[in-house]
Design a protein around this motif. Structure first.
Motif, PDB file in Angstrom:
ATOM      1  N   LYS A   1       2.268   2.439  12.246  1.00  0.00           N
ATOM      2  CA  LYS A   1       1.177   3.095  11.515  1.00  0.00           C
ATOM      3  C   LYS A   1       0.491   2.097  10.577  1.00  0.00           C
ATOM      4  N   VAL A   2       1.309   1.327   9.861  1.00  0.00           N
ATOM      5  CA  VAL A   2       0.738   0.320   8.959  1.00  0.00           C
ATOM      6  C   VAL A   2       0.018  -0.759   9.763  1.00  0.00           C
TER       7      VAL A   2
ATOM      8  N   PHE B   1      -3.379   0.439  10.711  1.00  0.00           N
ATOM      9  CA  PHE B   1      -4.286   0.388   9.556  1.00  0.00           C
ATOM     10  C   PHE B   1      -4.725  -1.044   9.283  1.00  0.00           C
ATOM     11  N   ASN B   2      -3.764  -1.961   9.228  1.00  0.00           N
ATOM     12  CA  ASN B   2      -4.087  -3.360   8.939  1.00  0.00           C
ATOM     13  C   ASN B   2      -4.965  -3.974  10.025  1.00  0.00           C
TER      14      ASN B   2
ATOM     15  N   THR C   1      -7.088  -2.371  12.016  1.00  0.00           N
ATOM     16  CA  THR C   1      -8.431  -1.802  11.893  1.00  0.00           C
ATOM     17  C   THR C   1      -9.204  -2.495  10.776  1.00  0.00           C
TER      18      THR C   1
ATOM     19  N   PRO D   1       0.770  -2.178   3.742  1.00  0.00           N
ATOM     20  CA  PRO D   1      -0.691  -2.203   3.879  1.00  0.00           C
ATOM     21  C   PRO D   1      -1.305  -3.388   3.146  1.00  0.00           C
TER      22      PRO D   1
END
Length: 250
Positions: free
Chosen positions: A32-33, A36-37, A39, A142
């Motif tokens: 998940k992290v 995010f990173n 993106t 993150p």
């Protein structure tokens, strides 16, 4: 210390999200992290780094990289001293003094010209490993580069305690240095990024194994005898950082 305590508490709370994969117990959370990173990297950092490389002469790019690396020498010195590695401490001090003076603040790396000791990174993550925290799982946060759980804790100590830059620079100076370092480093990884997408069906796994293999090599080269991890370590020389350096030298 309040900032570091908050960071450490957050890391410890996130650690409770452990999974069952022995090779990567936090994989569900890490992915998940990672998403995010990745993106954020695709929409902001990568375009900035691509534009930076397109307009920056190689000599400027190299000089900025040298200067930022030189600023990490005090951190290396502090951690070498904490590990009782006096020779390594003196070598880092030697490099820092010469590159900061004759090397125009570190813009010119005088390793070859002055036959200085080779640059060897040392950080509090290594110090923790030196004193017994040898095994550590992959753990992402993150906005931060990928590291192990131990090295994320070590980063907090380096940022707020062992890195003299925190005492010598104001917040604006630290932000400027961190921004230049981030963009410069990301620019070095552009070619490695292309390669990872060509040869890997799962970029998360590619990044994880590359980072861990490179880190394990760093620790072993520093004389820290760490156990083999249960990752694909058949090729200990294979890492994103190594690929970036090879491409930079071509």
């Amino acid at each position: 210390m309040t900032k570091f305590s908050s960071l450490l508490l957050g890391v410890l709370l996130l650690a409770g999200c452990a999974g069952t994969n022995p090779a990567d117990p936090y994989e569900s959370y890490n992915r998940k992290v990672y998403a995010f990173n990745t993106t954020l990297d695709e929409v902001l950092l990568k375009p900035l780094s691509t534009g930076y490389r397109a307009i920056t002469p190689d000599i400027v790019h190299e000089g900025l990289g040298n200067a930022v690396s030189n600023l990490t020498e005090p951190r290396n010195m502090a951690n070498n001293l904490l590990q009782g590695r006096i020779t390594a401490f003196l070598e880092s001090t030697h490099r820092f003094v010469f590159n900061s003076t004759f090397g125009l603040g570190g813009l010119i790396d005088l390793t070859t010209a002055f036959k200085l000791p080779e640059y060897k990174a040392s950080d509090f993550g290594m110090t923790l490993a030196y004193y017994g925290w040898e095994e550590s799982s992959y753990f992402l946060l993150p906005l931060l580069p990928p590291r192990t759980f131990r090295d994320q804790v070590g980063l907090g100590v380096d940022v707020f305690v062992t890195d003299p830059r925190v005492y010598a620079m104001n917040v604006r100076g630290e932000v400027i240095v961190a921004t230049v370092d981030t963009i410069n480093t990301r620019a070095d990884l552009l070619e490695a990024d292309k390669l990872s997408k060509k040869i890997s069906l799962d970029n998360y796994v590619f990044q994880r194994e590359s980072i861990l293999q490179h880190r394990n090599n760093q620790l072993r080269q520093s004389g820290i005898d760490i156990p083999d991890q249960s990752y694909h370590d058949e090729d200990d020389e294979f890492s994103i950082a190594d690929i970036a350096r090879q491409n930079a030298n071509e």
